[in-house]
Design a protein around this motif. Structure first.
Motif, PDB file in Angstrom:
ATOM      1  N   ASP A   1       7.495  10.026   9.518  1.00 11.63           N
ATOM      2  CA  ASP A   1       6.119   9.754   9.122  1.00 11.63           C
ATOM      3  C   ASP A   1       6.035   8.287   8.759  1.00 11.63           C
ATOM      4  O   ASP A   1       6.671   7.845   7.804  1.00 11.63           O
ATOM      5  CB  ASP A   1       5.724  10.605   7.918  1.00 11.63           C
ATOM      6  CG  ASP A   1       5.738  12.060   8.268  1.00 11.63           C
ATOM      7  OD1 ASP A   1       5.163  12.405   9.307  1.00 11.63           O
ATOM      8  OD2 ASP A   1       6.354  12.848   7.527  1.00 11.63           O
TER       9      ASP A   1
ATOM     10  N   ASP B   1       3.622  11.249  18.237  1.00 10.49           N
ATOM     11  CA  ASP B   1       2.883  12.508  18.405  1.00 10.49           C
ATOM     12  C   ASP B   1       1.403  12.287  18.179  1.00 10.49           C
ATOM     13  O   ASP B   1       0.562  12.814  18.887  1.00 10.49           O
ATOM     14  CB  ASP B   1       3.371  13.550  17.396  1.00 10.49           C
ATOM     15  CG  ASP B   1       4.741  14.051  17.735  1.00 10.49           C
ATOM     16  OD1 ASP B   1       5.572  13.212  18.149  1.00 10.49           O
ATOM     17  OD2 ASP B   1       4.980  15.263  17.600  1.00 10.49           O
ATOM     18  N   ASP B   2       1.121  11.502  17.162  1.00 11.24           N
ATOM     19  CA  ASP B   2      -0.276  11.285  16.814  1.00 11.24           C
ATOM     20  C   ASP B   2      -0.346  10.120  15.845  1.00 11.24           C
ATOM     21  O   ASP B   2       0.649   9.772  15.206  1.00 11.24           O
ATOM     22  CB  ASP B   2      -0.856  12.546  16.158  1.00 11.24           C
ATOM     23  CG  ASP B   2      -2.347  12.415  15.905  1.00 11.24           C
ATOM     24  OD1 ASP B   2      -3.060  12.038  16.854  1.00 11.24           O
ATOM     25  OD2 ASP B   2      -2.781  12.661  14.778  1.00 11.24           O
ATOM     26  N   CYS B   3      -1.498   9.512  15.752  1.00 10.94           N
ATOM     27  CA  CYS B   3      -1.658   8.455  14.761  1.00 10.94           C
ATOM     28  C   CYS B   3      -3.114   8.358  14.363  1.00 10.94           C
ATOM     29  O   CYS B   3      -3.992   8.883  15.044  1.00 10.94           O
ATOM     30  CB  CYS B   3      -1.168   7.117  15.319  1.00 10.94           C
ATOM     31  SG  CYS B   3      -2.019   6.613  16.796  1.00 10.94           S
ATOM     32  N   ASN B   4      -3.386   7.720  13.241  1.00 10.55           N
ATOM     33  CA  ASN B   4      -4.762   7.432  12.868  1.00 10.55           C
ATOM     34  C   ASN B   4      -4.863   6.042  12.257  1.00 10.55           C
ATOM     35  O   ASN B   4      -3.851   5.432  11.929  1.00 10.55           O
ATOM     36  CB  ASN B   4      -5.347   8.514  11.970  1.00 10.55           C
ATOM     37  CG  ASN B   4      -4.601   8.680  10.668  1.00 10.55           C
ATOM     38  OD1 ASN B   4      -4.159   7.706  10.064  1.00 10.55           O
ATOM     39  ND2 ASN B   4      -4.455   9.914  10.229  1.00 10.55           N
ATOM     40  N   PHE B   5      -6.085   5.557  12.134  1.00 10.98           N
ATOM     41  CA  PHE B   5      -6.282   4.154  11.796  1.00 10.98           C
ATOM     42  C   PHE B   5      -7.260   3.967  10.656  1.00 10.98           C
ATOM     43  O   PHE B   5      -8.152   4.784  10.447  1.00 10.98           O
ATOM     44  CB  PHE B   5      -6.828   3.398  13.020  1.00 10.98           C
ATOM     45  CG  PHE B   5      -5.950   3.512  14.231  1.00 10.98           C
ATOM     46  CD1 PHE B   5      -4.883   2.653  14.402  1.00 10.98           C
ATOM     47  CD2 PHE B   5      -6.183   4.490  15.182  1.00 10.98           C
ATOM     48  CE1 PHE B   5      -4.058   2.761  15.510  1.00 10.98           C
ATOM     49  CE2 PHE B   5      -5.362   4.610  16.289  1.00 10.98           C
ATOM     50  CZ  PHE B   5      -4.295   3.750  16.459  1.00 10.98           C
ATOM     51  N   HIS B   6      -7.100   2.860   9.975  1.00  6.98           N
ATOM     52  CA  HIS B   6      -8.065   2.480   8.947  1.00  6.98           C
ATOM     53  C   HIS B   6      -9.375   2.113   9.629  1.00  6.98           C
ATOM     54  O   HIS B   6      -9.384   1.671  10.766  1.00  6.98           O
ATOM     55  CB  HIS B   6      -7.529   1.278   8.169  1.00  6.98           C
ATOM     56  CG  HIS B   6      -8.348   0.936   6.965  1.00  6.98           C
ATOM     57  ND1 HIS B   6      -9.270  -0.074   6.970  1.00  6.98           N
ATOM     58  CD2 HIS B   6      -8.385   1.497   5.733  1.00  6.98           C
ATOM     59  CE1 HIS B   6      -9.845  -0.137   5.787  1.00  6.98           C
ATOM     60  NE2 HIS B   6      -9.336   0.801   5.014  1.00  6.98           N
ATOM     61  N   GLU B   7     -10.474   2.291   8.898  1.00  2.00           N
ATOM     62  CA  GLU B   7     -11.755   2.121   9.577  1.00  2.00           C
ATOM     63  C   GLU B   7     -12.049   0.674   9.957  1.00  2.00           C
ATOM     64  O   GLU B   7     -12.919   0.416  10.777  1.00  2.00           O
ATOM     65  CB  GLU B   7     -12.891   2.712   8.754  1.00  2.00           C
ATOM     66  CG  GLU B   7     -13.027   2.146   7.370  1.00  2.00           C
ATOM     67  CD  GLU B   7     -14.162   2.841   6.631  1.00  2.00           C
ATOM     68  OE1 GLU B   7     -14.908   3.565   7.286  1.00  2.00           O
ATOM     69  OE2 GLU B   7     -14.276   2.647   5.419  1.00  2.00           O
TER      70      GLU B   7
ATOM     71  N   THR C   1       7.974  13.026  16.431  1.00  2.00           N
ATOM     72  CA  THR C   1       9.055  14.009  16.434  1.00  2.00           C
ATOM     73  C   THR C   1      10.008  13.749  17.590  1.00  2.00           C
ATOM     74  O   THR C   1      10.886  14.546  17.854  1.00  2.00           O
ATOM     75  CB  THR C   1       8.498  15.443  16.543  1.00  2.00           C
ATOM     76  OG1 THR C   1       7.538  15.475  17.578  1.00  2.00           O
ATOM     77  CG2 THR C   1       7.870  15.880  15.257  1.00  2.00           C
TER      78      THR C   1
ATOM     79  N   PRO D   1      -3.612   1.255   4.436  1.00  2.00           N
ATOM     80  CA  PRO D   1      -2.831   1.587   5.625  1.00  2.00           C
ATOM     81  C   PRO D   1      -3.604   1.220   6.879  1.00  2.00           C
ATOM     82  O   PRO D   1      -4.711   1.699   7.083  1.00  2.00           O
ATOM     83  CB  PRO D   1      -2.650   3.102   5.524  1.00  2.00           C
ATOM     84  CG  PRO D   1      -3.815   3.558   4.728  1.00  2.00           C
ATOM     85  CD  PRO D   1      -4.278   2.425   3.866  1.00  2.00           C
TER      86      PRO D   1
ATOM     87  N   GLU E   1      -8.525  12.885  -2.079  1.00  2.00           N
ATOM     88  CA  GLU E   1      -8.430  11.570  -1.440  1.00  2.00           C
ATOM     89  C   GLU E   1      -9.065  10.513  -2.347  1.00  2.00           C
ATOM     90  O   GLU E   1      -8.512   9.432  -2.554  1.00  2.00           O
ATOM     91  CB  GLU E   1      -9.146  11.625  -0.092  1.00  2.00           C
ATOM     92  CG  GLU E   1      -9.090  10.365   0.732  1.00  2.00           C
ATOM     93  CD  GLU E   1      -7.914  10.325   1.692  1.00  2.00           C
ATOM     94  OE1 GLU E   1      -7.568  11.372   2.260  1.00  2.00           O
ATOM     95  OE2 GLU E   1      -7.346   9.234   1.864  1.00  2.00           O
TER      96      GLU E   1
ATOM     97  N   ASN F   1      -1.432   5.173  10.361  1.00  4.28           N
ATOM     98  CA  ASN F   1      -0.434   6.190  10.017  1.00  4.28           C
ATOM     99  C   ASN F   1       0.028   6.823  11.311  1.00  4.28           C
ATOM    100  O   ASN F   1      -0.784   7.064  12.194  1.00  4.28           O
ATOM    101  CB  ASN F   1      -1.037   7.290   9.161  1.00  4.28           C
ATOM    102  CG  ASN F   1      -1.508   6.791   7.822  1.00  4.28           C
ATOM    103  OD1 ASN F   1      -0.771   6.130   7.103  1.00  4.28           O
ATOM    104  ND2 ASN F   1      -2.757   7.078   7.489  1.00  4.28           N
ATOM    105  N   TYR F   2       1.293   7.088  11.414  1.00  2.00           N
ATOM    106  CA  TYR F   2       1.736   7.751  12.636  1.00  2.00           C
ATOM    107  C   TYR F   2       2.806   8.793  12.336  1.00  2.00           C
ATOM    108  O   TYR F   2       3.409   8.806  11.258  1.00  2.00           O
ATOM    109  CB  TYR F   2       2.240   6.751  13.671  1.00  2.00           C
ATOM    110  CG  TYR F   2       3.344   5.837  13.175  1.00  2.00           C
ATOM    111  CD1 TYR F   2       3.032   4.649  12.527  1.00  2.00           C
ATOM    112  CD2 TYR F   2       4.685   6.156  13.373  1.00  2.00           C
ATOM    113  CE1 TYR F   2       4.033   3.807  12.075  1.00  2.00           C
ATOM    114  CE2 TYR F   2       5.692   5.324  12.930  1.00  2.00           C
ATOM    115  CZ  TYR F   2       5.373   4.150  12.274  1.00  2.00           C
ATOM    116  OH  TYR F   2       6.359   3.329  11.822  1.00  2.00           O
ATOM    117  N   ARG F   3       3.004   9.646  13.309  1.00  3.39           N
ATOM    118  CA  ARG F   3       3.905  10.775  13.139  1.00  3.39           C
ATOM    119  C   ARG F   3       4.689  10.905  14.421  1.00  3.39           C
ATOM    120  O   ARG F   3       4.134  10.799  15.514  1.00  3.39           O
ATOM    121  CB  ARG F   3       3.050  12.018  12.916  1.00  3.39           C
ATOM    122  CG  ARG F   3       3.770  13.306  12.742  1.00  3.39           C
ATOM    123  CD  ARG F   3       2.793  14.323  12.169  1.00  3.39           C
ATOM    124  NE  ARG F   3       1.649  14.544  13.036  1.00  3.39           N
ATOM    125  CZ  ARG F   3       1.684  15.343  14.097  1.00  3.39           C
ATOM    126  NH1 ARG F   3       2.778  15.980  14.420  1.00  3.39           N
ATOM    127  NH2 ARG F   3       0.610  15.495  14.849  1.00  3.39           N
TER     128      ARG F   3
END
Lengths: 471, 861
Positions: free
Chosen positions: A210, A260-266, A296, A289, A83, A292-294
């Motif tokens: 994605d 389905d799921d996602c995450n975020f910048h701090e 299906t 970013p 990373e 980010n997400y995903r």
């Protein structure tokens, strides 16, 4: 902690080399490059991103053809180092505007300066362009972006439709514009990559999107920003098997977007996200970013692929490829390439395109026995085919290529040809189109004054990640 | 223009070699390959000298150009150490960019010019007092990177004031500076009491990065000191104490993402007192799982997994919770990052296969992924395959097997085979495997043959279907040694079912000299003999040819086996039959590559390279680089008996030996295929090597035992010789004699360590300790004395309330058979975890009972 960081060109020369701890031999770059170049043991084609030679662990990531490498003797977290390497590449790109060997070489002193601040004695200090700005003093020397190969998904905007400034992607975050003043603007890109596999009968076997909401801010004074997404957005499909039961009714038209799921910048605050799906953030400088997400959830594939293989004589076969676009004609797909591996004993292929086809190319790659069919821009025939008259709103790219494969070892080939050829894969980019229907409803910038009205660019792009049709 | 030219200098290997050395190539001008660059360097020297004194306007710009040139030479490996003094002379400038370049240069060459380095001390020390905090910080950083031992005295002052600086940037640099000083001269660092200052800063500084740097520095310093000093190891424990941990946790969001990773890693070693504390921590960190940085997510996952290890239900919930974020990490990053995450998913799936059994489609391969990702995904697919999804997974794998990408096709076939071997219902899979044989691609046939052979060894009931297809394969189309050996094995084993087996074998035996692989020749000998025993008249000719060729074979094993068969046949054919071709039992489980203990260790090292390599860190890392709190140091760090210092040294030696042993097995693996990287992956159940041979030998031995009842003694001696651990004691289960322990058992720590590592865990139990026991457990010593009363001796103990850890041993009264115990007591929950390893596995349960009863009586008297 890492011991060394270096960047190698494709030929294996050091472009920068920084030793942080002095516990790994100086020849590590050479050892590394030799190992990667001759990585053939075990039939593997490519060296894995992490390997160990004589107690030294080598990590590398490939960015625009350059190798970003870190070494260490310690048992560190592999995702941390990988990373970090990606992040270093991103910071350097923020500074240089364009990341490639040439810009690197012109700015290596700046890069050293960055590296000094990013890592101290092997420990990551900061990778935030914002923070680094206060301690980095070299001015980037800009290289001409015009003739450079594109990089990253957002680069398609470089090709500059009239609505978008072509410099956005290649503009340095820190360098001043020639005029001396910076343009106040912010870019929000919604980039989606589709992975989809059609079975031989055209049924969708797997599909996934994605996505990333990427931001690049050139706003001075770091105002707060509110980003509103679809209100009907739900996250997580708890308890239900993702692929098990498919909701086909939701495949087209409106309805909720289910991630389905996602995450975020701090930097993102999610205080009101659960209530009204808005993200609040103070964007730091540089590209990052936001989310980010995903997904299906079933979606409508932008293209359908139809492949027909027919025997046409003892040593001949005919392949007919058809692609059909399933989106509105106001959207244009570009840089479409369709590929298909042919049997290894194929000797010659001839192509036949539809009459009137413009901007298309066909090729048979002898070295890897691969058929290639490229379409610079999808050309739409604004008429439906005779046998599909019922559907008014369906538009077609209709085009087919046929190829004759002359086969020398003509024993029992035709019952096997489908096993020796294919699958058909496709790459494309569709600007201003998104498959998931996730949208940025509005982008609000906290106003400093009444006259403050920076440029806001919200751009969508859909790309093929792995778009495959089996035959 | 000139600059570009320099860059395009040919990168001759000798130029590199020069940079590899100490960099002091001045002494050896001949080694310099490039006269031009030599000339240019002296040119540079001249120009720099001219500029040094100049105060003309524009000097700084010319200096910048020259400095850049110097640094570009340095980067590509040309030795520019000869301009050191000129660079230093030019360093008197207020231009910060120039300063930075100069610092970079000095940092690179100071070590090789210790005398000249003294020149730089002056200006660096001056800069350390500059008004601009940026310059103070930079100078301090450069001062600490000189790495010249005899200059450390100049470091102490600036470092001391740096740690007290009003500017956080300077403090941040100073904190790492202390660590650098420690590595140059640990005594100077300790004498100046810097660690104490760092600790104070860590607990009080308003700037989070300063705190993080102090933490890094302290972790490294205390771990390195811990082997030598009691105090240091106490200090190291303090980092894991509740106040420190809570302090860091409360500030977690102030830290940069990288510093968060460090705090989380520390946290994963923390032992909370009770479950409330665990839940508090997990709730606090919950949102870290939604971080975009994969390193933060994995570090958080590790914390969650480690904290809940003893809470089975919660642990399971954690698995459910981390699934989605990890899958998002797989698809959102670069292929390199996916690789790291999937490696971890693989580890999790091995522990909880059911976890991803419905998400298996996430591990379908995409055509454009790098091979290293695809390979891992195939591993995932084999690991998640179960009754409900096998059909879909195998269907998908068959698509890959038909792929034009040959390495991928091979791996996919192996994956199908692995799934077949782990499933009970292999019906559909066998059909697919047999279809592979019909594809008529050499590499597909080769891989499939190897699998069919393994399959038949496990499921002999399928022989009829398989042999029908295998019989149609022409041995001429099979060239790869492994595949050929597999085919020959089947020809021998199923000689009566394959009509032309004798003739195929005969033609192979006649072309003996064309066969280059000794493995194939060995198999051929055995197969011919097996075939002969079933169909003597047809095979006689082949047998003669094979034995004759075998006897004159240059390969020792082949020669010996041929001779052995020959004598056996000479002695009595019926005996040969019983030796070579006894009725076989199906192999129920192929030996696993890794012991469960190794797997546990890898799990303990979650979020580290151990997971990617699938090896515990002691197998690939030098001792001093194992990082703080490495598991393998545990034994050494617990206070061992009385003779501690001496023991530590010898313990290391044992460990080194041990490592050699372990290495040699892993090397064996390597010789079979891949190298330093994840070689353990190539599941040995397919490579017909060591583990298989073992189990083979075992089953044959058993049958030998059965068929030769007239010589039971010989066979039991045989068992002992091979050390296969057969319980030859007659009916041990019937009525085990009461276990008595030796009151005066002795075992030195080295032997203990060695045994602990070598023996498998024979019993692992959870128990409890009475509240009275807890009350008596004020110090570890109390329990030691008590257990000694029961003839169970302590070899090492450690920990502090509420967690104690003990290593005990005991010996049987009548023989020197040893029991080893690891016992972890949590005094707040009254829980005890016991792991027993024993020389004699049969009595370990009796021993556990004894141990438990001894433990439960603790505190009663």
């Amino acid at each position: 902690m890492i011991s060394q960081f270096f960047v190698l060109s494709q030929r294996g020369d050091n472009i920068v080399f920084r030793d942080y701890r002095g516990d790994v031999q100086k020849s590590s770059a050479e050892i590394f490059f030799r190992k990667v170049k001759f990585w053939k043991e075990d039939g593997d084609e490519e060296a894995p991103p992490v390997f160990n030679v004589d107690g030294v662990n080598y990590f590398h990531v490939k960015v625009v053809g350059l190798l970003f490498v870190a070494t260490t003797r310690a048992n560190v977290s592999p995702s941390l180092v990988l990373e970090l390497l990606q992040r270093i590449a991103r910071v350097i790109k923020d500074y240089l505007g364009v990341l490639n060997e040439d810009s690197f070489r012109k700015n290596f002193v700046l890069v050293y300066e960055l590296l000094d601040e990013v890592i101290d004695f092997g420990y990551a200090q900061t990778t935030s362009t914002e923070v680094l700005k206060s301690s980095v003093f070299n001015e980037p020397i800009m290289v001409d972006a015009g003739r450079l190969p594109p990089l990253g998904p957002a680069s398609i905007f470089m090709q500059g439709t009239k609505r978008m400034p072509g410099t956005a992607v290649t503009k340095s975050v820190v360098a001043n514009e020639p005029g001396g003043r910076k343009r106040e603007e912010i870019f929000v890109d919604i980039i989606e990559k589709i992975s989809l596999t059609f079975s031989s009968s055209g049924y969708i076997l797997t599909s996934e999107i994605d996505g990333t909401i990427q931001m690049k801010s050139f706003l001075t004074g770091n105002p707060e920003i509110r980003l509103a997404l679809n209100e009907e957005l739900s996250i997580g499909r708890s308890g239900r098997s993702i692929y098990g039961s498919r909701d086909y009714s939701g495949s087209s038209g409106s309805g909720p977007v289910i991630l389905d799921d996602c995450n975020f910048h701090e930097s993102v605050h999610l205080d009101s996200f659960d209530v009204d799906r808005t993200l609040t953030l103070v964007p730091p400088d540089g590209e990052f970013p936001v989310m980010n997400y995903r997904m299906t959830q079933e979606f409508k594939p932008p293209f359908r692929i139809n492949t027909l293989i027919e025997e046409a004589g003892a040593l001949k076969a005919e392949v007919i490829l058809k692609i059909r676009a399933e989106f509105s004609p106001s959207v244009t797909a570009n840089t479409i390439v369709v590929q298909m591996p042919l049997p290894t004993y194929t000797t010659r292929v001839s192509f036949e395109l539809e009459p009137g086809a413009v901007g298309q190319m066909t090729d048979f790659k002898e070295s890897n026995k691969r058929l290639e069919w490229g379409l610079k821009k999808a050309i739409f025939f604004h008429k439906s085919l005779k046998f599909e008259t019922a559907e008014q709103n369906r538009w077609w790219i209709r085009s087919h290529a046929s190829c004759e494969a002359n086969i020398l070892t003509g024993i029992a080939w035709y019952c096997n040809i489908t096993k020796e050829a294919g699958p058909v894969s496709m790459t494309f980019t569709i600007p201003m189109y998104n498959t998931s229907r996730l949208q940025v409803k509005y982008l609000q910038i906290a106003k400093k004054s009444k006259t403050y009205n920076p440029y806001r660019w919200v751009r969508y792009v859909t790309q093929a990640n792995s778009y495959v049709a089996r035959i | 223009m000139a600059k570009r030219l320099h860059f395009s200098l040919p990168f001759s290997s000798t130029a590199r070699a020069e940079s590899n050395g100490t960099g002091n190539s001045n002494s050896n001008p001949k080694s310099n390959p490039n006269v031009d660059s030599k000339g240019e360097v002296s040119d540079l020297k001249m120009q720099l000298r001219q500029l040094a004194g100049s105060r003309a306007p524009g000097t700084d710009d010319s200096k910048r150009e020259l400095f850049k040139k110097v640094i570009s030479y340095m980067t590509i490996g040309i030795d520019v150490s000869s301009v050191f003094s000129e660079m230093v002379m030019c360093s008197a400038t207020s231009d910060i960019v120039l300063k930075k370049m100069c610092y970079l240069y000095v940092g690179n060459y100071a070590r090789y010019n210790p005398d000249l380095s003294l020149l730089t001390i002056n200006f660096l020390q001056r800069d350390c007092k500059d008004e601009d905090p940026m310059i103070r910080g930079l100078a301090l950083r450069s001062l600490c990177t000189l790495r010249v031992a005899n200059l450390v005295e100049y470091l102490v002052g600036p470092l001391g004031s740096g740690l007290k600086d009003g500017n956080s940037y300077v403090r941040m640099v100073a904190a790492v500076g202390v660590l650098k000083l420690y590595h140059i001269s640990s005594s100077t660092c300790m004498d100046a009491d810097f660690p104490v200052t760092l600790k104070h800063l860590m607990l009080n500084d308003p700037d989070a990065q300063v705190v993080a740097n102090c933490l890094c520095a302290l972790q490294e310093i205390w771990s390195l000191e811990a082997t030598a000093s009691e105090e240091a190891s106490r200090e190291r424990e303090v980092l894991l104490s509740k106040p420190v941990i809570y302090y860091l946790l409360n500030r977690i969001k102030e830290f940069s993402e990288w510093a968060q990773c460090i705090v989380l890693e520390l946290l994963s070693k923390y032992a909370p007192a009770d479950s409330n504390e665990i839940f508090d921590i997990m709730n606090l960190l919950e949102d870290r799982l939604q971080h975009a940085n994969g390193a933060v997510v994995l570090a958080t996952v590790k914390v969650f997994l480690q904290l809940t290890l003893s809470m089975t239900d919660t642990h399971q919930q954690v698995y459910e919770r981390i699934k989605a974020p990890l899958l998002t990490q797989v698809s959102s990053g670069s292929p390199e990052q996916s690789y790291a995450v999937i490696s971890h998913l693989h580890l999790l799936v091995m522990r909880a296969p059911i976890l991803f059994s419905t998400n298996y489609k996430h591990f379908y391969c995409q055509y454009n992924e790098p091979f290293y990702v695809k390979k891992l995904k195939l591993e995932m697919l084999t690991a998640v395959a179960n009754e409900s999804n096998t059909y879909e997974i195998v269907t998908e794998l068959c698509e890959y097997a038909a792929n034009v990408d040959i390495p991928m096709a091979r791996e996919s076939i192996r994956a199908v085979g692995k799934i077949a071997l782990q499933q009970y219902d292999v019906n559909a899979i066998v059909d697919r495997l047999l279809q592979f044989l019909e594809m008529e691609k050499d590499y597909v046939t080769a891989e499939t043959l190897v699998l069919v052979k393994d399959l038949l060894r496990k499921y002999p009931q399928w022989s009829h279907d398989c042999i029908a297809v295998v019989g149609n394969i022409s041995s001429k189309n099979v060239q790869e040694p492994k595949a050929k050996a597999a085919l020959i094995w089947m020809l021998g084993e199923y000689a009566q079912d394959m009509q032309d087996a004798p003739y195929v074998l005969e033609s192979l035996a006649e072309n003996w000299d064309d066969e280059h692989s000794a493995e194939v020749r060995l198999h051929l000998l055995t197969a011919v003999l097996k075939c002969f025993l079933r169909r003597p008249p047809e095979t006689q000719k082949a047998l003669g040819a094979a034995l004759a060729a075998g006897l004159s074979d240059f390969h020792q094993d082949v020669h010996d086996r041929a001779l052995f068969y020959y004598r056996l046949l000479q002695y009595k054919v019926s005996v040969a039959e019983r030796v070579v071709n006894p009725p076989k039992q199906a192999v129920s489980v192929f030996a696993d590559t890794q012991s469960s203990e190794i797997k546990d260790r890898i799990f303990d090292e979650f979020n580290s390279l151990a997971v990617v390599y699938q090896k515990p860190s002691y197998m690939f890392t030098d001792k001093e680089h194992r990082g703080p709190f490495a598991f393998s140091e545990e034994l050494g760090n617990l206070s061992i008996g009385a003779e501690s210092a001496e023991n530590i040294v010898s313990a290391q030696r044992v460990e080194a030996n041990d490592q050699d042993l372990l290495l040699s097995t892993s090397e064996k693996e390597e010789s079979r295929g891949p190298s330093n990287n994840g070689s353990a992956y190539s599941a040995p159940s397919y490579d017909s090597s060591a583990p298989l041979v073992d189990s083979h030998a075992q089953s044959e031995l058993v049958s030998l035992d059965q068929t030769l009842p007239q010589a039971p003694q010989a066979s039991s001696a045989f068992d002992d010789l091979l050390g296969l651990g057969f319980a030859v004691t007659p009916t041990p289960a019937a009525s085990p004699p009461p276990l008595r322990l030796n009151a005066k058992a002795v075992l030195d720590p080295n032997t203990f360590q060695q045994k602990w590592r070598q023996l498998p865990v024979s019993v692992s139990q959870e128990g409890s300790i009475t509240p009275q026991g807890v009350a008596a457990l004020t110090t570890p010593q109390a329990l030691l004395r008590h257990m000694q009363g029961h003839f169970i001796h302590c070899i090492a103990s450690g920990g502090q309330a509420p967690n104690f850890k003990f290593f005990f041993f005991a010996q049987k009264a009548e023989e020197s058979s040893t029991f080893l115990v690891e016992c972890i007591i949590n005094s707040s929950s009254c829980k005890v975890q016991i792991k027993i390893k024993a020389d004699d596995q049969g009595t370990s349960h009796a021993f556990v009972a004894l141990f438990q009863s001894a433990l439960s009586s603790f505190g009663m008297s």
